[in-house]
Design a protein around this motif. Structure first.
Motif, short mmCIF file in Angstrom:
data_model
loop_
_atom_site.label_atom_id
_atom_site.label_comp_id
_atom_site.label_asym_id
_atom_site.label_seq_id
_atom_site.Cartn_x
_atom_site.Cartn_y
_atom_site.Cartn_z
N ARG A 11 0.70 -1.16 0.07
CA ARG A 11 -0.04 -0.07 0.08
C ARG A 11 0.85 1.13 -0.08
O ARG A 11 2.07 1.28 0.24
CB ARG A 11 -0.93 0.05 1.07
CG ARG A 11 -0.25 0.17 2.57
CD ARG A 11 -0.12 1.75 3.19
NE ARG A 11 0.68 1.60 4.41
CZ ARG A 11 2.01 1.73 4.41
NH1 ARG A 11 2.74 1.91 3.34
NH2 ARG A 11 2.59 1.76 5.34
N GLU B 143 -1.18 9.94 8.62
CA GLU B 143 0.29 9.16 9.18
C GLU B 143 0.35 9.25 10.41
O GLU B 143 0.11 10.41 11.20
CB GLU B 143 1.23 9.72 8.42
CG GLU B 143 2.27 8.64 7.92
CD GLU B 143 1.77 8.03 6.52
OE1 GLU B 143 1.22 6.75 7.08
OE2 GLU B 143 1.75 8.16 5.53
N HIS B 144 0.51 8.02 11.07
CA HIS B 144 0.65 8.02 12.73
C HIS B 144 -0.70 8.37 13.12
O HIS B 144 -0.72 8.87 14.34
CB HIS B 144 1.83 8.77 13.09
CG HIS B 144 3.19 8.19 12.62
ND1 HIS B 144 3.71 7.05 13.28
CD2 HIS B 144 3.89 8.39 11.48
CE1 HIS B 144 5.00 6.66 12.81
NE2 HIS B 144 5.20 7.32 11.55
N ASP C 191 -3.44 5.99 12.72
CA ASP C 191 -4.18 4.62 13.22
C ASP C 191 -4.26 4.17 14.52
O ASP C 191 -5.21 3.92 15.19
CB ASP C 191 -3.63 3.61 12.08
CG ASP C 191 -2.16 3.18 12.05
OD1 ASP C 191 -1.43 3.88 12.91
OD2 ASP C 191 -1.81 2.35 11.50
N THR D 139 2.90 -2.03 15.10
CA THR D 139 2.14 -1.17 14.27
C THR D 139 0.53 -1.16 14.39
O THR D 139 0.27 -1.82 15.18
CB THR D 139 2.41 -1.69 12.77
OG1 THR D 139 1.88 -2.99 12.75
CG2 THR D 139 3.80 -1.68 12.55
N GLY D 140 0.10 0.03 13.53
CA GLY D 140 -1.35 0.23 14.29
C GLY D 140 -2.48 -0.43 13.49
O GLY D 140 -3.63 -0.22 13.72
N GLY D 141 -2.22 -1.03 12.14
CA GLY D 141 -3.40 -1.65 11.67
C GLY D 141 -3.82 -0.99 10.10
O GLY D 141 -4.65 -1.89 9.57
N MET D 142 -3.29 0.13 9.88
CA MET D 142 -3.81 0.54 8.46
C MET D 142 -3.41 -0.30 7.56
O MET D 142 -4.11 -0.56 6.38
CB MET D 142 -3.04 2.07 8.32
CG MET D 142 -3.05 2.37 6.76
SD MET D 142 -2.36 3.96 6.51
CE MET D 142 -0.55 3.88 7.15
N ASP D 143 -2.11 -0.85 7.59
CA ASP D 143 -1.57 -1.60 6.21
C ASP D 143 -2.46 -2.91 6.07
O ASP D 143 -2.83 -3.22 4.84
CB ASP D 143 -0.05 -2.10 6.56
CG ASP D 143 0.77 -0.97 7.09
OD1 ASP D 143 0.30 0.27 6.65
OD2 ASP D 143 1.91 -1.12 7.71
N LEU E 11 10.49 -0.86 11.38
CA LEU E 11 9.38 -0.54 12.51
C LEU E 11 9.62 -1.17 13.85
O LEU E 11 9.02 -1.07 14.68
CB LEU E 11 8.06 -0.81 11.91
CG LEU E 11 7.66 -0.21 10.56
CD1 LEU E 11 6.20 -0.50 9.91
CD2 LEU E 11 7.39 1.45 10.80
N TYR F 243 9.47 3.85 16.27
CA TYR F 243 8.27 3.76 16.34
C TYR F 243 7.15 3.73 17.49
O TYR F 243 6.46 4.43 17.63
CB TYR F 243 7.87 2.66 15.04
CG TYR F 243 6.47 2.42 14.59
CD1 TYR F 243 5.78 3.33 13.54
CD2 TYR F 243 5.34 1.71 15.60
CE1 TYR F 243 4.37 3.11 13.16
CE2 TYR F 243 4.14 1.68 15.11
CZ TYR F 243 3.65 2.14 14.04
OH TYR F 243 2.31 2.41 13.63
N GLY G 7 5.51 4.64 7.74
CA GLY G 7 5.89 4.97 9.09
C GLY G 7 7.24 6.22 9.26
O GLY G 7 7.26 6.82 10.02
C1 GLA Z 1 3.33 1.99 9.52
C2 GLA Z 1 2.60 1.16 10.46
C3 GLA Z 1 1.13 1.66 10.29
C4 GLA Z 1 1.22 3.34 10.58
C5 GLA Z 1 2.09 3.86 9.83
C6 GLA Z 1 2.40 5.38 9.93
O1 GLA Z 1 3.14 1.85 8.31
O2 GLA Z 1 2.62 -0.17 10.07
O3 GLA Z 1 0.36 0.84 11.14
O4 GLA Z 1 1.23 3.57 11.81
O5 GLA Z 1 3.54 3.19 9.97
O6 GLA Z 1 0.90 6.02 9.66
#
Ligand code: GLA
Length: 384
Positions: A39, A45-46, A48, A173-177, A224, A229, A334
């Motif tokens: 993606r 950004e940052h 999620d 990481t936050g889940g967006m990807d 990451l 991060y 990230g």
């Molecule tokens: C990385 C993480 C995502 C998100 C981005 C920043 O891609 O995997 O979850 O936090 O950084 O937007």
């Protein structure tokens, strides 16, 4: 030397490659084939992991998986990087050795799979470029292991991929990807609202306006799981605590004045970035690409100055793109290396890529690679 544009594989090509690797390695035919995309995030950004908004698209560049279940508990995994891993299904757990197997095997753990399997993985998503090659492997593997029967089955698969990444690969990481890799549609960006837990598809076709989205892989190391991060996440938690809020989604710009130093800066980025995502959706819907470009640039400045996750290579890519006629440009993902995006006139694609390459070489940075991003489809099974 000319610019390197990384072309995506067609689905037929990807399937043929993974099928060949599977058969050569395991001496049999695979019973299921799947694919999932990397993606780029347009904006948001940052946000999620702060219950915020983001607006990614799926790349046409995908990871392909071929898989067959076994009658025992053995797992064998092969990738086009040439690595063969052999173990038991019970070996794939949080705390296992760090390697690509965390991403390829992790979803089996989080989905609760107890049977062994053989699987091959091939990918044209550039690795370590901040383009979510890891989410693409997780999503393609999860689809092959437990194909969803309907659209409602997709969220549990997203959740399993996120757990694999957080708990087996140890990347917080936050889940967006994983969400975009699974929920994306062709021609559309996905507005993910991490507070409401909703995904809304927004038309995102730049070609009709004679524009394209250039992705610049700076080839500067991106990780990451190296602590930076996680540090940003901890600073956001601190902002939340100091403000006494249950979620940073309810924070407002006025709250920034109540905080000090770095924590105030981090909050200003998160709050202003959520607003930029809403503004970007309005601009996209109105086909106002000038405003969209300005929002990209504001997002970059906020990530560079307030969130401090850019890098000299990313800044160079953004500045050079802007100096050569881009409507907007920003780091994506990230940060700390990885990729930038630029919204440009299609006719200027080669000139802008060349200017960026020259600027990077002159500055002593690695030579960047380029690709063009069209909003593409999410993870799916590929018919036999
Ligand atoms: C990385 C993480 C995502 C998100 C981005 C920043 O891609 O995997 O979850 O936090 O950084 O937007």
């Amino acid at each position: 030397m000319s610019e390197i544009f990384l072309e995506p594989w067609t689905e037929e090509d990807g399937k043929a490659r993974v099928s060949t690797l599977f058969t050569q390695t395991f001496n049999k035919k695979a019973s299921v084939f799947s694919c999932a995309p990397g993606r780029v995030n347009l904006i948001g950004e940052h946000t999620d992991y702060n219950d915020g908004l983001c607006l990614p698209i799926a790349l046409p560049h995908k990871t392909f998986v071929a898989l067959s279940y076994r009658d025992d508990d053995v797992v064998r995994l092969i990738s086009d990087q040439g690595e063969l891993w052999r173990g038991k299904i019970t070996d794939i757990v949080p705390g296992m050795e760090q390697s690509w197997v965390n991403y390829a095997g992790g979803p089996a753990w989080s989905l609760g799979i107890v049977r062994g399997f053989d699987a091959a993985v091939v990918s044209c998503v550039p690795l370590g470029a901040g383009l979510s090659s890891s989410a693409a492997i997780e999503a393609a593997m999860a689809f092959a292991l437990q194909p969803p029967q309907n659209a409602h089955d997709r969220q549990p698969i997203v959740d399993a991929c996120i757990r694999a990444e957080n708990e087996v690969a140890n990347a917080p990481t936050g889940g967006m990807d994983q969400t975009v890799s699974i929920f994306a549609n062709r021609g559309e960006a996905v507005c993910i609202d991490f507070f409401e837990h909703t995904q809304t598809h927004v038309p995102a076709d730049f070609t009709q306006a004679g524009l394209c989205l250039l992705v610049i892989d700076t080839r500067a190391k991106h990780s990451l799981s190296d602590g930076q991060y996680g540090k940003r996440r901890a600073q956001c938690e601190q902002a939340k605590k100091e403000l006494g809020l249950a979620s940073l989604r309810s924070a407002r710009l006025a709250d920034v004045d109540q905080l000090q130093g770095i924590i105030a800066q981090r909050l200003r980025h998160v709050v202003s970035e959520n607003t930029r995502v809403s503004d970007a959706i309005a601009a996209l819907s109105a086909r106002d690409f000038t405003t969209l470009g300005q929002l990209f640039l504001q997002s970059h400045e906020s990530l560079r100055d307030d969130y401090e996750v850019s890098s000299p290579e990313l800044d160079c890519a953004v500045e050079t793109a802007m100096a050569h006629g881009a409507l907007g440009a920003r780091m994506t993902g990230g940060g700390f290396g990885g990729s930038a995006i630029a919204l440009i006139h299609e006719s200027q694609r080669d000139d802008i890529a060349r200017a960026i390459r020259e600027a990077h070489v002159d500055a002593g940075f690695p030579e960047p690679a380029f690709l063009v991003a069209h909003a593409s489809s999410g993870a799916h099974l590929i018919a036999e």
